[in-house]
Design a protein around this motif. Structure first.
Motif, PDB file in Angstrom:
ATOM      1  N   ALA A 121       0.863  -1.228  -0.033  1.00 49.62           N
ATOM      2  CA  ALA A 121      -0.087   0.001   0.000  1.00 49.62           C
ATOM      3  C   ALA A 121       0.833   1.272   0.106  1.00 49.62           C
ATOM      4  O   ALA A 121       0.449   2.223  -0.625  1.00 49.62           O
ATOM      5  CB  ALA A 121      -1.033  -0.309   0.979  1.00 49.62           C
ATOM      6  N   SER A 122       2.083   1.200   0.603  1.00 57.13           N
ATOM      7  CA  SER A 122       2.727   2.451   0.813  1.00 57.13           C
ATOM      8  C   SER A 122       3.756   2.473  -0.343  1.00 57.13           C
ATOM      9  O   SER A 122       4.386   3.521  -0.538  1.00 57.13           O
ATOM     10  CB  SER A 122       3.604   2.436   2.039  1.00 57.13           C
ATOM     11  N   ALA A 123       3.834   1.779  -1.233  1.00 64.08           N
ATOM     12  CA  ALA A 123       4.797   1.627  -2.550  1.00 64.08           C
ATOM     13  C   ALA A 123       4.100   2.325  -3.824  1.00 64.08           C
ATOM     14  O   ALA A 123       3.085   1.726  -4.311  1.00 64.08           O
ATOM     15  CB  ALA A 123       5.207   0.353  -2.983  1.00 64.08           C
ATOM     16  N   ALA A 124       4.575   3.708  -4.042  1.00 61.89           N
ATOM     17  CA  ALA A 124       3.959   4.436  -4.875  1.00 61.89           C
ATOM     18  C   ALA A 124       3.795   4.095  -6.364  1.00 61.89           C
ATOM     19  O   ALA A 124       2.933   4.111  -7.302  1.00 61.89           O
ATOM     20  CB  ALA A 124       4.378   5.848  -4.602  1.00 61.89           C
ATOM     21  N   ASN A 125       5.135   3.174  -6.629  1.00 62.77           N
ATOM     22  CA  ASN A 125       5.347   2.809  -7.780  1.00 62.77           C
ATOM     23  C   ASN A 125       4.906   1.265  -8.130  1.00 62.77           C
ATOM     24  O   ASN A 125       5.258   0.651  -9.286  1.00 62.77           O
ATOM     25  CB  ASN A 125       6.620   3.151  -8.375  1.00 62.77           C
ATOM     26  N   VAL A 126       4.104   0.664  -7.248  1.00 64.24           N
ATOM     27  CA  VAL A 126       3.685  -0.740  -7.470  1.00 64.24           C
ATOM     28  C   VAL A 126       2.341  -0.775  -7.667  1.00 64.24           C
ATOM     29  O   VAL A 126       1.618  -0.175  -6.627  1.00 64.24           O
ATOM     30  CB  VAL A 126       4.232  -1.351  -6.340  1.00 64.24           C
ATOM     31  N   SER A 127       1.482  -1.443  -8.548  1.00 62.02           N
ATOM     32  CA  SER A 127       0.330  -1.258  -8.589  1.00 62.02           C
ATOM     33  C   SER A 127      -0.165  -2.987  -8.652  1.00 62.02           C
ATOM     34  O   SER A 127       0.126  -3.841  -9.672  1.00 62.02           O
ATOM     35  CB  SER A 127      -0.368  -1.064  -9.962  1.00 62.02           C
ATOM     36  N   PRO A 128      -0.628  -3.513  -7.297  1.00 59.27           N
ATOM     37  CA  PRO A 128      -1.178  -4.690  -7.560  1.00 59.27           C
ATOM     38  C   PRO A 128      -2.573  -5.053  -7.986  1.00 59.27           C
ATOM     39  O   PRO A 128      -3.448  -4.100  -8.172  1.00 59.27           O
ATOM     40  CB  PRO A 128      -1.627  -5.048  -5.929  1.00 59.27           C
ATOM     41  N   VAL A 129      -2.474  -5.973  -8.840  1.00 60.16           N
ATOM     42  CA  VAL A 129      -3.700  -6.413  -9.934  1.00 60.16           C
ATOM     43  C   VAL A 129      -3.898  -7.818  -9.632  1.00 60.16           C
ATOM     44  O   VAL A 129      -3.252  -8.705  -9.294  1.00 60.16           O
ATOM     45  CB  VAL A 129      -3.709  -5.947 -11.367  1.00 60.16           C
TER      46      VAL A 129
END
Length: 215
Positions: A121-129
């Protein structure tokens, strides 16, 4: 109380540096990312051992050495967009996010996908899908790099089609003895691969060979 920072240093010094991982960005990421936060309580005592750590039914985090060498083989650049296939609880995506510009973290297991979304949640450049691993995530591509966080019995041609021209895909090919980590590279409409090191990993869902029936 376990000193997890010390455990991470021992992991890196004893399992990663000693296996010809020389990319300092990978070493720094593995020292900084708290692997124990991505491991369920039942497996936390195994977090920093030289093995694949169980995180769900038939799913495991890659052992640290294999994880590090796969990322190194992908030749990541700071501007790269990466598809992380089978991210499980998100540890691999957290590492990749320390090096690359954007990471799409794909998981099909609902429980693991929920855990990954919370952990990242705090990783601005990682998008979980969430979606079938074998389908990839074409709507987020094309990608400079695709990483499979487990083994495949088949050459992942469909995922290679989600690469940019010149893009790289890394995986463990084969789920039995004699398995090999592979680097595939797309050139126009062609994809070529070469072995990079011996490795083993758990087979990812959707990447088994189709059974052949003989009469």
């Amino acid at each position: 109380m376990t000193d997890y920072a010390a455990a991470r240093r021992h992991m890196v010094d004893g399992q990663v540096r000693t296996t010809n991982v020389t990319d300092l960005r990978i070493i720094s990421a593995m020292l900084e990312v708290p692997r124990e936060r991505f491991v369920p309580p039942a497996s936390v005592s195994l977090t920093y051992l030289d093995l694949d750590v169980p995180v769900g039914e038939s799913r495991r985090l890659l052992k640290p050495m294999v994880q590090a060498k796969l990322i190194q083989a992908a030749e990541l650049q700071a501007t790269d967009r990466v598809l992380d296939v089978g991210c499980a609880t998100g540890y691999s995506a957290a590492l990749l996010g320390r090096i690359a510009s954007q990471v799409v973290a794909l998981e099909q297991d609902a429980g693991l996908a929920k855990a990954a979304a919370a952990a990242l949640a705090s990783a601005a450049n990682v998008s979980p899908v969430s979606g079938p691993l074998a389908d990839g995530w074409a709507q987020g591509g094309p990608y400079n790099v695709v990483v499979l966080e487990g083994a495949t019995d088949i050459v992942p041609h469909a995922l290679c089609q989600q690469l940019k021209d010149g893009g790289r895909l890394v995986c463990v090919l084969g789920s039995g003895p004699g398995s090999t980590a592979m680097l595939y590279r797309r050139s126009g409409d062609d994809v070529g691969g070469r072995p990079v090191f011996d490795a083993s990993a758990g087979l990812l869902p959707g990447f088994a060979k189709t059974p052949v029936f003989a009469f």
